[in-house]
Design an enzyme around this catalytic site. Structure first.
Site, PDB file in Angstrom:
ATOM      1  N   ASP A  75      13.811 -33.019  20.719  1.00 33.43           N
ATOM      2  CA  ASP A  75      14.811 -33.806  20.022  1.00 33.43           C
ATOM      3  C   ASP A  75      16.158 -33.525  20.725  1.00 33.43           C
ATOM      4  O   ASP A  75      16.440 -34.086  21.775  1.00 33.43           O
ATOM      5  CB  ASP A  75      14.763 -33.349  18.563  1.00 33.43           C
ATOM      6  CG  ASP A  75      15.632 -34.152  17.631  1.00 33.43           C
ATOM      7  OD1 ASP A  75      15.550 -35.380  17.648  1.00 33.43           O
ATOM      8  OD2 ASP A  75      16.399 -33.542  16.859  1.00 33.43           O
ATOM      9  N   LYS A 135      12.271 -37.614  22.158  1.00 32.68           N
ATOM     10  CA  LYS A 135      13.300 -38.546  21.661  1.00 32.68           C
ATOM     11  C   LYS A 135      14.515 -38.405  22.583  1.00 32.68           C
ATOM     12  O   LYS A 135      15.468 -37.691  22.253  1.00 32.68           O
ATOM     13  CB  LYS A 135      13.695 -38.166  20.229  1.00 32.68           C
ATOM     14  CG  LYS A 135      12.624 -38.441  19.197  1.00 32.68           C
ATOM     15  CD  LYS A 135      13.169 -38.477  17.774  1.00 32.68           C
ATOM     16  CE  LYS A 135      13.111 -37.145  17.105  1.00 32.68           C
ATOM     17  NZ  LYS A 135      13.351 -37.188  15.641  1.00 32.68           N
ATOM     18  N   LYS A 144       5.073 -24.106  14.245  1.00 34.56           N
ATOM     19  CA  LYS A 144       3.704 -24.435  13.880  1.00 34.56           C
ATOM     20  C   LYS A 144       3.339 -25.833  14.370  1.00 34.56           C
ATOM     21  O   LYS A 144       2.176 -26.189  14.466  1.00 34.56           O
ATOM     22  CB  LYS A 144       3.565 -24.437  12.346  1.00 34.56           C
ATOM     23  CG  LYS A 144       3.967 -23.156  11.672  1.00 34.56           C
ATOM     24  CD  LYS A 144       3.952 -23.354  10.149  1.00 34.56           C
ATOM     25  CE  LYS A 144       4.626 -22.219   9.446  1.00 34.56           C
ATOM     26  NZ  LYS A 144       4.860 -22.533   8.009  1.00 34.56           N
ATOM     27  N   GLU A 153       4.677 -28.091  23.282  1.00 28.98           N
ATOM     28  CA  GLU A 153       5.603 -28.365  22.184  1.00 28.98           C
ATOM     29  C   GLU A 153       5.268 -29.714  21.554  1.00 28.98           C
ATOM     30  O   GLU A 153       4.766 -30.619  22.218  1.00 28.98           O
ATOM     31  CB  GLU A 153       7.041 -28.327  22.755  1.00 28.98           C
ATOM     32  CG  GLU A 153       8.153 -28.632  21.807  1.00 28.98           C
ATOM     33  CD  GLU A 153       8.276 -27.709  20.591  1.00 28.98           C
ATOM     34  OE1 GLU A 153       7.286 -27.619  19.843  1.00 28.98           O
ATOM     35  OE2 GLU A 153       9.361 -27.140  20.374  1.00 28.98           O
ATOM     36  N   ASP A 154       5.543 -29.834  20.281  1.00 32.81           N
ATOM     37  CA  ASP A 154       5.241 -31.093  19.600  1.00 32.81           C
ATOM     38  C   ASP A 154       6.246 -32.188  19.959  1.00 32.81           C
ATOM     39  O   ASP A 154       5.875 -33.298  20.301  1.00 32.81           O
ATOM     40  CB  ASP A 154       5.175 -30.897  18.068  1.00 32.81           C
ATOM     41  CG  ASP A 154       6.388 -30.167  17.489  1.00 32.81           C
ATOM     42  OD1 ASP A 154       7.329 -29.831  18.248  1.00 32.81           O
ATOM     43  OD2 ASP A 154       6.396 -29.926  16.274  1.00 32.81           O
TER      44      ASP A 154
END
Ligand code: IMP
Ligand code: MG
Length: 177
Positions: free
Chosen positions: A103, A131, A43, A99-100
């Protein structure tokens, strides 16, 4: 029950707005003359998607995928499961995964492999946040909004245990108190 709290603002709404307008211009230039299918990863990326599409000067279509990676609230295990698949075929289409945050890279690594096997004309990735220090697999997004330090962030779609998504700024989550 212990509660995590927002510690500080890392990226405010104005910085996000400016960056998305730049990303939109760059993507529009790269895809000129093409139709693009944006594949939003639910989400967390919905708010980014909603702002980004309004900065694209291109014919776009939207589709959505939901994946879950097993793990703790802040660490992924790398085992990814599709909870909701795309509505349509992507064969022969120009696809851009929205994509947000990247990681460990495990989620996108899985998604990229999975979508590549469906034979799109092209497959690229845009991530609002990256990141790089946390990477466990090699994955290089084609477009990145901000490279950020190894902090857990929430807001602007990003959550901790499904909370904080609606904060307009991207904030660093503090320790339990
Ligand atoms: P990866 O598979 O480790 O790259 O994890 C990617 C997913 O983990 C993202 O799509 C987010 O849903 C989640 N995630 C990773 N870091 C953060 C963070 O700092 N805040 C919120 N969600 C995060
Ligand atoms: Mg996500």
């Amino acid at each position: 029950m212990t509660e995590k709290r927002v510690k500080s603002v890392l990226l405010d709404r104005e910085a996000i707005r400016e960056k998305i307008s730049e990303l939109g211009a760059e993507i529009s230039r790269d895809y000129v003359g093409k139709e693009v299918l944006l594949i939003c990863v639910l989400k967390g990326a919905v708010i980014f998607l909603a702002d980004l599409v309004r900065h694209l000067d291109l014919p776009v279509q939207l589709d959505f995928m939901a994946v879950s990676s097993y793990g703790t609230a802040t660490e992924t295990s790398g085992v990814v499961r599709i909870l909701k698949d795309l509505e349509g075929s992507i064969e022969g289409r120009h696809c851009l995964i929205v994509e947000d945050i990247i990681d460990s890279g495990l989620t996108l690594n899985y998604l990229q492999e999975n979508l590549r096997s469906r034979r799109p004309a092209s497959l690229k990735i845009v991530a609002l946040l990256d990141k790089p220090e946390r990477r466990q697999v090699e994955i290089e997004p084609d477009y990145v909004g901000f490279r950020i330090p190894d902090e857990f962030v929430v807001g602007y779609g990003l959550d901790f245990k499904d909370r904080y998504r609606c904060l307009p700024d991207i904030c660093i989550l503090g320790e339990d108190d």
